[in-house]
Write an enzyme that holds these catalytic residues in place. Structure first.
Site, PDB file in Angstrom:
ATOM      1  N   TYR A   1      15.966   2.972  29.625  1.00  0.00           N
ATOM      2  CA  TYR A   1      15.602   1.784  29.003  1.00  0.00           C
ATOM      3  C   TYR A   1      16.527  -0.028  29.002  1.00  0.00           C
ATOM      4  O   TYR A   1      16.546  -0.546  29.428  1.00  0.00           O
ATOM      5  CB  TYR A   1      14.795   1.455  27.834  1.00  0.00           C
TER       6      TYR A   1
ATOM      7  N   SER B   1      18.040  -7.684  25.827  1.00  0.00           N
ATOM      8  CA  SER B   1      17.140  -6.704  24.271  1.00  0.00           C
ATOM      9  C   SER B   1      18.793  -6.273  24.098  1.00  0.00           C
ATOM     10  O   SER B   1      19.610  -6.895  24.058  1.00  0.00           O
ATOM     11  CB  SER B   1      17.048  -5.303  24.396  1.00  0.00           C
TER      12      SER B   1
END
Length: 290
Positions: free
Chosen positions: A198, A185
């Site tokens: 995260y 990501s």
């Protein structure tokens, strides 16, 4: 005719919308585009056997659809509460003329991962492509004080433990020429404070990918990752407090649609990427990354 990428898909502002986790495709406004009407295959993955975690919706569904249209059979995982979305993914793969196996599976436990790999080998005999895509996040605008141990454990077990176990257990069944693709990501490089846990796991995925690639290069198995920027998937209304301006921060001014991520996963799995391993393919909508 060329298309302006800033106008190709919907731009914020979006309707304010929220869902319970894990989120579902149907209520989303605008509806996500997985490539149902646009993705055209060219046989890049003919007769490959692919495993995709989190394939019921979002990026996972787009990858499963693209792999099928490129000629691959697909086994994908979903959470039991996502069965309706999983049925829609199954229909898309089967409409492409490929075999589809949908497996309800929570990859947070070692035994579930073991059973998943065994099922894939029973169904296909081998695993040519493993896509570790399933992930969990939950926005906490109040920062680390609001991140409970339960949430932290779920994020780490879903995003890291599951990937670790599935790679380890799949390796005996991945032949030379096979490929592992992990979903990283933009958060790995530019962490948002409200997604601290995260983002941490996505940074670990980058490191894991690069280390595994070097470990397996001599075996002819390539390991790469895709690092998406903001993508319009059910995880967003299910885990973010505000969807109105989601994706507006990207230089292209909008979030990606899942269909725009799938070609990266196809390329990395295909023979066209035969000399590419230990790479992170950034698909961020213009946000510069290292």
């Amino acid at each position: 005719m060329t298309e302006d990428p800033t106008r190709k898909h919907p731009r914020p502002e979006f309707p304010d919308q929220g869902q319970e986790h894990p989120g579902w495709t149907g209520p989303m406004d605008p509806p996500p585009d997985h490539g149902e009407h646009s993705y055209e295959g060219s046989g890049l993955l003919h007769d490959r056997k692919a495993v995709v975690t989190g394939g019921d919706s979002g990026i996972g569904r787009a990858v499963a659809l693209a792999y099928a249209r490129e000629g691959a059979d697909v086994l994908f995982t979903y959470l039991p509460e996502e069965e309706k979305d999983a049925d829609e993914t199954t229909a898309l793969v089967e409409e492409a003329g490929r075999e589809c196996v949908a497996v309800p599976c929570d990859i947070r436990t070692e035994e579930a991962c073991r059973q998943l790999v065994e099922r894939a080998v029973d169904e296909f005999g081998r695993i040519d492509v493993l896509v570790n895509n399933a992930a969990y996040q939950m926005s906490q605008p109040d920062g680390i004080q609001a991140i409970s141990t339960e949430q932290f454990d779920r994020v780490v077990r879903t995003n890291l433990y599951g990937m670790f176990w599935l790679c380890k257990m799949s390796l005996p069944h991945i032949p030379a020429g096979g490929s592992i693709i992990n979903s990283a990501s933009v958060q790995a490089y530019k962490p948002s404070p409200h997604l601290l846990d995260y983002a941490m796991t996505k940074g670990a995925i980058v490191t894991f990918t690069q280390g595994m690639a070097q470990m397996l290069a001599g075996d002819g198995i390539r390991v790469n990752a895709v690092a998406p920027g903001p993508v319009w998937t059910p995880l967003i209304p299910a885990t973010m407090p505000d969807t109105v301006e989601f994706g507006k921060q990207a230089p292209l001014g909008r979030p990606a649609q899942p269909a725009e991520m799938a070609p990266a996963y196809v390329f990395l799995a295909s023979p066209r990427a035969s000399f590419i391993t230990a790479e992170i393919l950034n698909a961020t909508g213009g946000t510069p990354l290292p």
